[in-house]
Scaffold this motif. Structure first.
Motif, PDB file in Angstrom:
ATOM      1  N   VAL A   1      -0.800  18.005  -8.663  1.00  0.00           N
ATOM      2  CA  VAL A   1       1.124  17.867  -8.281  1.00  0.00           C
ATOM      3  C   VAL A   1       1.780  17.051  -9.729  1.00  0.00           C
ATOM      4  CG1 VAL A   1       1.752  19.660  -6.331  1.00  0.00           C
ATOM      5  CG2 VAL A   1       2.129  16.901  -6.424  1.00  0.00           C
ATOM      6  N   HIS A   2       1.228  15.078  -9.695  1.00  0.00           N
ATOM      7  CA  HIS A   2       1.698  14.504 -10.230  1.00  0.00           C
ATOM      8  C   HIS A   2       0.771  14.258 -11.504  1.00  0.00           C
ATOM      9  CE1 HIS A   2       3.255  12.845  -6.278  1.00  0.00           C
ATOM     10  NE2 HIS A   2       3.588  13.875  -6.454  1.00  0.00           N
ATOM     11  N   THR A   3       2.568  13.754 -12.734  1.00  0.00           N
ATOM     12  CA  THR A   3       2.142  13.579 -13.690  1.00  0.00           C
ATOM     13  C   THR A   3       1.058  12.800 -13.685  1.00  0.00           C
ATOM     14  OG1 THR A   3       3.119  11.924 -15.139  1.00  0.00           O
ATOM     15  CG2 THR A   3       4.530  13.953 -14.252  1.00  0.00           C
ATOM     16  N   ILE A   4      -0.115  12.180 -14.965  1.00  0.00           N
ATOM     17  CA  ILE A   4      -0.798  11.720 -15.610  1.00  0.00           C
ATOM     18  C   ILE A   4      -0.174  10.159 -15.565  1.00  0.00           C
ATOM     19  CG2 ILE A   4      -2.434  10.706 -17.260  1.00  0.00           C
ATOM     20  CD1 ILE A   4      -3.484  13.440 -17.904  1.00  0.00           C
ATOM     21  N   GLU A   5       0.897   9.829 -16.118  1.00  0.00           N
ATOM     22  CA  GLU A   5       1.539   8.611 -16.124  1.00  0.00           C
ATOM     23  C   GLU A   5       1.852   8.010 -15.024  1.00  0.00           C
ATOM     24  OE1 GLU A   5       5.771   8.031 -17.466  1.00  0.00           O
ATOM     25  OE2 GLU A   5       4.885   8.544 -18.782  1.00  0.00           O
ATOM     26  N   GLN A   6       2.494   9.221 -13.950  1.00  0.00           N
ATOM     27  CA  GLN A   6       2.847   8.777 -12.581  1.00  0.00           C
ATOM     28  C   GLN A   6       1.268   8.335 -11.757  1.00  0.00           C
ATOM     29  OE1 GLN A   6       4.645  11.814 -11.484  1.00  0.00           O
ATOM     30  NE2 GLN A   6       6.579  11.804 -10.609  1.00  0.00           N
ATOM     31  N   ARG A   7       0.488   8.726 -11.935  1.00  0.00           N
ATOM     32  CA  ARG A   7      -0.612   8.341 -11.374  1.00  0.00           C
ATOM     33  C   ARG A   7      -1.589   7.445 -11.630  1.00  0.00           C
ATOM     34  NH1 ARG A   7      -3.853  13.960 -13.144  1.00  0.00           N
ATOM     35  NH2 ARG A   7      -5.800  12.287 -12.090  1.00  0.00           N
ATOM     36  N   ALA A   8      -1.478   7.272 -13.330  1.00  0.00           N
ATOM     37  CA  ALA A   8      -1.962   5.651 -14.196  1.00  0.00           C
ATOM     38  C   ALA A   8      -0.572   4.474 -13.065  1.00  0.00           C
ATOM     39  CB  ALA A   8      -1.811   5.778 -15.370  1.00  0.00           C
ATOM     40  N   ALA A   9       0.508   4.548 -13.260  1.00  0.00           N
ATOM     41  CA  ALA A   9       1.046   3.896 -12.635  1.00  0.00           C
ATOM     42  C   ALA A   9       0.784   3.619 -10.765  1.00  0.00           C
ATOM     43  CB  ALA A   9       2.097   4.246 -12.729  1.00  0.00           C
ATOM     44  N   LYS A  10       0.723   4.454 -10.384  1.00  0.00           N
ATOM     45  CA  LYS A  10       0.354   4.262  -8.749  1.00  0.00           C
ATOM     46  C   LYS A  10      -0.512   3.313  -9.148  1.00  0.00           C
ATOM     47  CE  LYS A  10      -1.716   7.599  -6.657  1.00  0.00           C
ATOM     48  NZ  LYS A  10      -2.971   8.043  -6.543  1.00  0.00           N
ATOM     49  N   TRP A  11      -1.806   4.103  -9.740  1.00  0.00           N
ATOM     50  CA  TRP A  11      -3.114   3.527  -9.835  1.00  0.00           C
ATOM     51  C   TRP A  11      -3.280   1.847  -9.933  1.00  0.00           C
ATOM     52  CZ3 TRP A  11      -6.792   0.524 -11.907  1.00  0.00           C
ATOM     53  CH2 TRP A  11      -8.528   0.566 -11.301  1.00  0.00           C
ATOM     54  N   LEU A  12      -3.124   1.615 -10.981  1.00  0.00           N
ATOM     55  CA  LEU A  12      -2.396   0.352 -11.523  1.00  0.00           C
ATOM     56  C   LEU A  12      -2.053  -0.707 -10.193  1.00  0.00           C
ATOM     57  CD1 LEU A  12      -2.116   0.939 -15.329  1.00  0.00           C
ATOM     58  CD2 LEU A  12      -3.926   0.086 -14.409  1.00  0.00           C
ATOM     59  N   THR A  13      -0.551  -0.070  -9.848  1.00  0.00           N
ATOM     60  CA  THR A  13       0.289  -0.351  -8.607  1.00  0.00           C
ATOM     61  C   THR A  13      -0.419  -0.841  -7.831  1.00  0.00           C
ATOM     62  OG1 THR A  13       2.305   0.176  -9.415  1.00  0.00           O
ATOM     63  CG2 THR A  13       1.858  -0.605  -7.224  1.00  0.00           C
ATOM     64  N   ALA A  14      -1.189   0.056  -7.438  1.00  0.00           N
ATOM     65  CA  ALA A  14      -2.070  -0.543  -5.887  1.00  0.00           C
ATOM     66  C   ALA A  14      -3.447  -1.413  -6.473  1.00  0.00           C
ATOM     67  CB  ALA A  14      -2.777   1.456  -5.675  1.00  0.00           C
ATOM     68  N   ALA A  15      -3.875  -1.142  -7.208  1.00  0.00           N
ATOM     69  CA  ALA A  15      -4.639  -2.185  -7.676  1.00  0.00           C
ATOM     70  C   ALA A  15      -4.606  -3.951  -7.679  1.00  0.00           C
ATOM     71  CB  ALA A  15      -5.806  -2.488  -9.100  1.00  0.00           C
ATOM     72  N   VAL A  16      -3.038  -4.042  -8.529  1.00  0.00           N
ATOM     73  CA  VAL A  16      -2.967  -5.561  -8.543  1.00  0.00           C
ATOM     74  C   VAL A  16      -2.385  -5.500  -7.104  1.00  0.00           C
ATOM     75  CG1 VAL A  16      -2.164  -4.984 -10.725  1.00  0.00           C
ATOM     76  CG2 VAL A  16      -0.570  -4.418  -9.057  1.00  0.00           C
ATOM     77  N   GLU A  17      -1.624  -4.789  -6.027  1.00  0.00           N
ATOM     78  CA  GLU A  17      -1.567  -5.687  -4.325  1.00  0.00           C
ATOM     79  C   GLU A  17      -2.425  -5.506  -4.545  1.00  0.00           C
ATOM     80  OE1 GLU A  17       2.139  -2.214  -3.825  1.00  0.00           O
ATOM     81  OE2 GLU A  17      -0.230  -2.080  -3.076  1.00  0.00           O
ATOM     82  N   ARG A  18      -3.709  -4.893  -3.922  1.00  0.00           N
ATOM     83  CA  ARG A  18      -4.969  -5.104  -3.734  1.00  0.00           C
ATOM     84  C   ARG A  18      -5.530  -7.009  -4.130  1.00  0.00           C
ATOM     85  NH1 ARG A  18      -4.401  -0.251  -2.240  1.00  0.00           N
ATOM     86  NH2 ARG A  18      -4.780   0.909  -0.524  1.00  0.00           N
ATOM     87  N   ILE A  19      -5.706  -6.927  -5.242  1.00  0.00           N
ATOM     88  CA  ILE A  19      -6.239  -8.086  -5.631  1.00  0.00           C
ATOM     89  C   ILE A  19      -6.021  -9.307  -5.614  1.00  0.00           C
ATOM     90  CG2 ILE A  19      -6.967  -8.785  -7.921  1.00  0.00           C
ATOM     91  CD1 ILE A  19      -7.960  -6.325  -9.089  1.00  0.00           C
ATOM     92  N   GLY A  20      -4.310  -9.009  -5.627  1.00  0.00           N
ATOM     93  CA  GLY A  20      -3.145 -10.692  -5.595  1.00  0.00           C
ATOM     94  C   GLY A  20      -2.996 -10.691  -6.648  1.00  0.00           C
ATOM     95  N   ARG A  21      -3.428 -10.066  -7.890  1.00  0.00           N
ATOM     96  CA  ARG A  21      -3.165 -10.406  -9.147  1.00  0.00           C
ATOM     97  C   ARG A  21      -2.405  -9.554 -10.584  1.00  0.00           C
ATOM     98  NH1 ARG A  21      -8.157 -12.649  -9.378  1.00  0.00           N
ATOM     99  NH2 ARG A  21      -9.599 -12.159 -10.477  1.00  0.00           N
ATOM    100  N   ASN A  22      -2.515  -9.754 -11.308  1.00  0.00           N
ATOM    101  CA  ASN A  22      -1.704  -8.792 -12.243  1.00  0.00           C
ATOM    102  C   ASN A  22      -2.676  -8.560 -13.414  1.00  0.00           C
ATOM    103  OD1 ASN A  22       1.274  -8.560 -10.809  1.00  0.00           O
ATOM    104  ND2 ASN A  22       2.060 -10.101 -12.221  1.00  0.00           N
ATOM    105  N   GLU A  23      -3.794  -8.809 -13.084  1.00  0.00           N
ATOM    106  CA  GLU A  23      -4.364  -8.287 -14.523  1.00  0.00           C
ATOM    107  C   GLU A  23      -6.037  -7.693 -13.137  1.00  0.00           C
ATOM    108  OE1 GLU A  23      -7.352 -10.260 -17.910  1.00  0.00           O
ATOM    109  OE2 GLU A  23      -5.785 -11.641 -16.225  1.00  0.00           O
ATOM    110  N   VAL A  24      -5.992  -6.623 -13.854  1.00  0.00           N
ATOM    111  CA  VAL A  24      -7.328  -5.798 -13.527  1.00  0.00           C
ATOM    112  C   VAL A  24      -8.783  -5.162 -14.364  1.00  0.00           C
ATOM    113  CG1 VAL A  24      -8.179  -3.241 -12.945  1.00  0.00           C
ATOM    114  CG2 VAL A  24      -5.716  -3.867 -12.932  1.00  0.00           C
ATOM    115  N   THR A  25      -9.735  -6.016 -14.165  1.00  0.00           N
ATOM    116  CA  THR A  25     -10.618  -5.712 -15.529  1.00  0.00           C
ATOM    117  C   THR A  25     -11.353  -4.203 -15.014  1.00  0.00           C
ATOM    118  OG1 THR A  25     -11.592  -7.582 -14.410  1.00  0.00           O
ATOM    119  CG2 THR A  25     -12.706  -6.344 -15.111  1.00  0.00           C
ATOM    120  N   MET A  26     -10.532  -3.664 -16.756  1.00  0.00           N
ATOM    121  CA  MET A  26     -11.279  -1.778 -16.500  1.00  0.00           C
ATOM    122  C   MET A  26     -10.831  -1.446 -18.012  1.00  0.00           C
ATOM    123  SD  MET A  26     -10.952   1.047 -15.721  1.00  0.00           S
ATOM    124  CE  MET A  26     -11.328   0.627 -13.277  1.00  0.00           C
TER     125      MET A  26
END
Length: 236
Positions: free
Chosen positions: A141-166
């Motif tokens: 049900v959610h848009t691509i924009e919402q899902r992309a923002a959700k994924w990036l937010t979850a990644a930086v929360e777990r990594i502990g810094r704001n850069e994702v190797t992707m």
């Protein structure tokens, strides 16, 4: 051996010691395949610190779509019981780092002896299912924009810094969308100053604002973790 894994950290010292005495430290780089679909799950792996993995379901078209992300709040293979069983999905390393592992057969033996460890993994299994359920609903049900923002937010929360190797291609493949769709969303986020891209990476410049563009799926999962396994899910 310092655990560095929040799931193990909630155990009392005596209970955690039963796991720690059997743990082996390993290091994996980005892209390493921990389990391939159909492989026997012989080891349970605990990501530590900024190590990050995901489960991917392989489709007939050849696309591998992410289902859930696992960082220091969890374990891979920890909910398998009664001996080595095949993995349904592929488990890939998204962000390289340190992992602790022990054979599943030894974890099963500890579960039989230690009620605290057994209950911990039973509660974690419930949290994994919550992530799967939420992921299915989100993708429907959610848009691509919402899902992309959700994924990036979850990644930086777990990594502990704001850069994702992707790369953009990898993000598109993980979300099960075309590269052009992922590119347009990232370009929109860049134009708004939320992030910037470099070769092989995405840097989140405004994590709070990016989280506001996401759906509430991370919030729902976090709330369930806090109810079932308080103090384990990464903080904002």
């Amino acid at each position: 051996m310092a655990p560095g894994n929040d799931l193990m950290a909630v155990l009392l010292d005596a209970d955690r010691h039963q796991l720690e005495t059997r743990l082996e430290e390993v290091h994996f780089h980005q892209g390493h395949v921990i389990y391939e679909s159909g492989d026997n799950v012989d080891y349970c792996y605990f990501p530590c610190g900024d190590a990050l993995s995901s489960y991917f379901v392989l489709l007939d078209s050849g696309i591998a779509v992410e289902t859930i992300m696992v960082g220091r709040e969890g374990a891979l293979g920890g909910i398998v019981s009664q001996g080595a069983l095949p993995s349904y999905a592929r488990a890939n390393v998204l962000h390289g780092g340190r992992y602790l592992r022990l054979p599943v057969r030894e974890l099963d033996a500890i579960k039989q002896e230690n009620a605290a460890v057994r209950h911990l993994f039973a509660r974690y299994a419930d949290c994994v299912m919550a992530q799967v359920f939420q992921s299915i609903a989100c993708n429907a049900v959610h848009t691509i924009e919402q899902r992309a923002a959700k994924w990036l937010t979850a990644a930086v929360e777990r990594i502990g810094r704001n850069e994702v190797t992707m790369t953009q291609e990898q993000l598109a493949s993980m979300m099960g969308i075309g590269r052009s769709y992922a590119s347009r969303v990232l370009q929109r986020f860049k134009a708004e100053g939320l992030l910037r891209t470099r070769r092989g990476g995405i840097e989140v410049l405004k994590p709070i604002e990016l989280a506001e563009r996401a759906c509430n799926c991370n919030t729902h999962v976090r709330r369930h973790f806090e109810t079932v396994l308080g103090g384990v899910y990464p903080k904002n």
